[in-house]
Design a protein around this motif. Structure first.
Motif, mmCIF file in Angstrom:
data_model
loop_
_atom_site.group_PDB
_atom_site.id
_atom_site.type_symbol
_atom_site.label_atom_id
_atom_site.label_comp_id
_atom_site.label_asym_id
_atom_site.label_seq_id
_atom_site.Cartn_x
_atom_site.Cartn_y
_atom_site.Cartn_z
ATOM 1 N N PRO A 111 42.157 51.911 41.002
ATOM 2 C CA PRO A 111 41.950 51.104 42.215
ATOM 3 C C PRO A 111 40.515 50.625 42.418
ATOM 4 O O PRO A 111 40.287 49.710 43.201
ATOM 5 N N LYS A 112 39.540 51.214 41.711
ATOM 6 C CA LYS A 112 38.150 50.787 41.876
ATOM 7 C C LYS A 112 37.761 49.661 40.915
ATOM 8 O O LYS A 112 36.671 49.106 41.021
ATOM 9 N N VAL A 113 38.644 49.352 39.991
ATOM 10 C CA VAL A 113 38.386 48.267 39.036
ATOM 11 C C VAL A 113 38.986 46.973 39.579
ATOM 12 O O VAL A 113 40.080 46.971 40.137
ATOM 13 N N HIS A 114 38.278 45.870 39.420
ATOM 14 C CA HIS A 114 38.789 44.561 39.817
ATOM 15 C C HIS A 114 39.513 43.931 38.636
ATOM 16 O O HIS A 114 39.010 43.959 37.504
ATOM 17 N N PHE A 115 40.659 43.337 38.886
ATOM 18 C CA PHE A 115 41.443 42.680 37.844
ATOM 19 C C PHE A 115 41.708 41.233 38.237
ATOM 20 O O PHE A 115 41.992 40.940 39.403
ATOM 21 N N GLU A 116 41.638 40.342 37.257
ATOM 22 C CA GLU A 116 41.981 38.931 37.448
ATOM 23 C C GLU A 116 42.972 38.549 36.352
ATOM 24 O O GLU A 116 42.672 38.675 35.156
ATOM 25 N N HIS A 117 44.153 38.086 36.773
ATOM 26 C CA HIS A 117 45.192 37.736 35.802
ATOM 27 C C HIS A 117 45.442 36.236 35.799
ATOM 28 O O HIS A 117 45.696 35.635 36.842
ATOM 29 N N ALA A 118 45.379 35.631 34.624
ATOM 30 C CA ALA A 118 45.544 34.179 34.502
ATOM 31 C C ALA A 118 47.018 33.797 34.405
ATOM 32 O O ALA A 118 47.766 34.388 33.619
ATOM 33 N N THR A 119 47.416 32.841 35.239
ATOM 34 C CA THR A 119 48.708 32.129 35.241
ATOM 35 C C THR A 119 49.863 32.917 35.850
ATOM 36 O O THR A 119 50.978 32.406 35.892
ATOM 37 N N GLY A 120 49.622 34.120 36.338
ATOM 38 C CA GLY A 120 50.716 34.893 36.922
ATOM 39 C C GLY A 120 50.884 34.650 38.407
ATOM 40 O O GLY A 120 50.193 33.826 39.013
ATOM 41 N N TYR A 121 51.809 35.403 39.008
ATOM 42 C CA TYR A 121 52.088 35.233 40.435
ATOM 43 C C TYR A 121 52.117 36.561 41.188
ATOM 44 O O TYR A 121 52.403 36.584 42.384
ATOM 45 N N LYS A 122 51.806 37.676 40.524
ATOM 46 C CA LYS A 122 51.790 38.965 41.201
ATOM 47 C C LYS A 122 50.351 39.385 41.495
ATOM 48 O O LYS A 122 49.490 39.333 40.627
ATOM 49 N N ARG A 123 50.125 39.803 42.739
ATOM 50 C CA ARG A 123 48.808 40.278 43.135
ATOM 51 C C ARG A 123 48.887 41.717 43.618
ATOM 52 O O ARG A 123 49.944 42.231 43.914
ATOM 53 N N THR A 129 44.958 36.426 41.027
ATOM 54 C CA THR A 129 45.460 35.538 39.986
ATOM 55 C C THR A 129 44.580 34.293 39.945
ATOM 56 O O THR A 129 43.966 33.918 40.944
ATOM 57 N N TYR A 130 44.527 33.679 38.777
ATOM 58 C CA TYR A 130 43.827 32.387 38.674
ATOM 59 C C TYR A 130 44.622 31.480 37.750
ATOM 60 O O TYR A 130 45.111 31.890 36.705
ATOM 61 N N VAL A 131 44.788 30.243 38.201
ATOM 62 C CA VAL A 131 45.687 29.297 37.543
ATOM 63 C C VAL A 131 45.002 27.942 37.462
ATOM 64 O O VAL A 131 44.355 27.495 38.417
ATOM 65 N N LEU A 132 45.158 27.280 36.333
ATOM 66 C CA LEU A 132 44.724 25.898 36.207
ATOM 67 C C LEU A 132 45.850 24.971 36.652
ATOM 68 O O LEU A 132 47.026 25.233 36.373
ATOM 69 N N GLU A 276 43.132 37.195 45.713
ATOM 70 C CA GLU A 276 43.563 35.860 46.104
ATOM 71 C C GLU A 276 44.288 35.195 44.938
ATOM 72 O O GLU A 276 44.232 35.667 43.802
ATOM 73 N N ASP A 277 44.974 34.093 45.231
ATOM 74 C CA ASP A 277 45.546 33.223 44.214
ATOM 75 C C ASP A 277 44.652 32.001 44.111
ATOM 76 O O ASP A 277 44.576 31.205 45.050
ATOM 77 N N TYR A 278 43.964 31.863 43.005
ATOM 78 C CA TYR A 278 43.046 30.737 42.829
ATOM 79 C C TYR A 278 43.677 29.681 41.934
ATOM 80 O O TYR A 278 44.166 29.982 40.846
ATOM 81 N N TRP A 279 43.689 28.426 42.415
ATOM 82 C CA TRP A 279 44.141 27.292 41.622
ATOM 83 C C TRP A 279 42.972 26.319 41.489
ATOM 84 O O TRP A 279 42.325 25.970 42.474
#
Length: 359
Positions: A111-123, A129-132, A276-279
């Motif tokens: 829980p102390k680590v930050h994660f960023e997942h590309a193109t997904g929809y689960k947070r 998440t980050y999406v182009l 957040e969900d970033y587009w």
């Protein structure tokens, strides 16, 4: 630490030393990247790694990065992500749709680590998440393809039947149809993100069926090279592919990840990061039309520039109703534009696409 080839999850686990998550203030922020393909794919993973390199330069020693390439989507991904979290990484970017569930699973344990997942929809609390907005570039690609095809048949090499890919196929077709009411699209599914042999075979199969413009949702330049050999044309995916097929290459839609990586890392450093969900797309300059072939007709070059400008300014959005699916159902009412959540769930073909989405 830069792991520049896939040596297996087990070997990777042995090679990394377990370190505490907390770091002294003068120590660099440890950032990990997990790539589905090789950094030499000249497409998706290549551009993520270019973003990593640019981000490292920007922070000048304040950030230490690790990357692992060629990570299969599934159990191996979970093991690699786990080891990065255990070995003291403060922030981990997982850069493929199939890493979504492994990322969520590992994030709950760290829980102390930050994660960023590309193109997904689960947070999660510690997962963004980050999406182009790749559909923006696909619409421009469709306009150019629709204007340029002589056979009225364009082809699309598709990777996996997920919303991102379905959405982009639709956008290509909508763009092509907007300038050419007679255009048809043929789709070949290769079930891989990166396999030059399969990609070339798919391109040749499409061209054998009368396709004269090749588009792709895979990461190698093999389809463009195949088109060049046969005197046909195509559009580059994710990075600038112009040098691989200078005659066939119409333009490329380039992914530019450095701005998002820099912004995210600054937020972690400042303590302002939040889930957040970033587009991002044309408006944020993280999606760009590059290396337009000067040999293209002037009206095509003008249409490329004008369509990009209208999307970038917000004047036009490809998914604005009325719009029906290919079963005749109204999926977007008149005057409505799909929001990001709805875009993330597109699993239907638009009217006019004569195909069925694979299960």
């Amino acid at each position: 630490m830069k792991l520049n080839k896939w040596i297996g999850a087990a070997a990777f686990a042995v090679s990394c030393l377990v370190a505490p998550l907390s770091q002294a203030a003068d120590e660099p922020l440890k950032v990990g990247f997990v790539y589905v393909g090789p950094i030499g794919d000249h497409g998706w993973s290549y551009e993520h790694d270019q973003g990593r390199i640019e981000m490292e330069k920007y922070f000048e020693g304040k950030v230490e990065t690790t990357f692992v390439e060629n990570v299969p989507e599934g159990a191996d991904a979970e093991r690699v992500i786990t080891q990065l979290a255990k070995s003291g990484h403060d922030l981990i970017f997982t850069t493929s749709f199939g890493f979504m569930n492994p990322t969520i699973k590992v994030a709950k344990r760290f829980p102390k680590v930050h994660f960023e997942h590309a193109t997904g929809y689960k947070r999660g609390k510690n997962v963004s998440t980050y999406v182009l907005r790749t559909y923006e570039g696909r619409y421009v690609s469709g306009v150019a393809a629709g204007m340029s095809t002589k056979t009225n048949t364009i082809g699309y090499i598709a990777s996996f039947p997920i919303p991102e890919v379905i959405r982009d196929i639709n956008s290509v077709y909508l763009g092509a149809k907007s300038v050419n009411p007679d255009v048809k699209i043929k789709i070949v599914w290769v079930n891989t993100w990166y396999d030059p042999g399969k990609e070339a075979d798919a391109a040749n199969a499409l061209m054998d069926q009368g396709v004269d413009i090749i588009l792709q949702h895979t990461d190698s330049p093999a389809p463009l090279i195949a088109a060049e050999k046969r005197g046909l044309m195509g559009i580059g995916q994710a990075s600038d592919m112009s040098h691989f097929a200078p005659k066939a290459h119409m333009f490329s839609v380039r992914d530019v990840w450095a701005p998002h990586y820099i912004r995210t890392i600054q937020e972690v450093m400042d303590g302002t990061w939040k889930s957040e969900d970033y587009w991002g797309g044309f408006a944020e300059d993280i999606l760009q039309i590059v290396s337009v072939n000067p040999a293209l007709p002037e009206d095509v070059k003008t249409a490329i520039a004008e369509t990009e400008a209208k999307i970038k300014s917000g004047e036009f959005h490809p998914f604005t109703g009325p719009l029906k699916d290919n079963q005749g159902n109204l999926v977007i009412p008149e005057g409505k534009t799909l929001d990001d959540e709805e875009l993330a769930g597109v699993m239907w073909y638009v009217e006019g696409i004569d195909a069925t989405i694979p299960k």
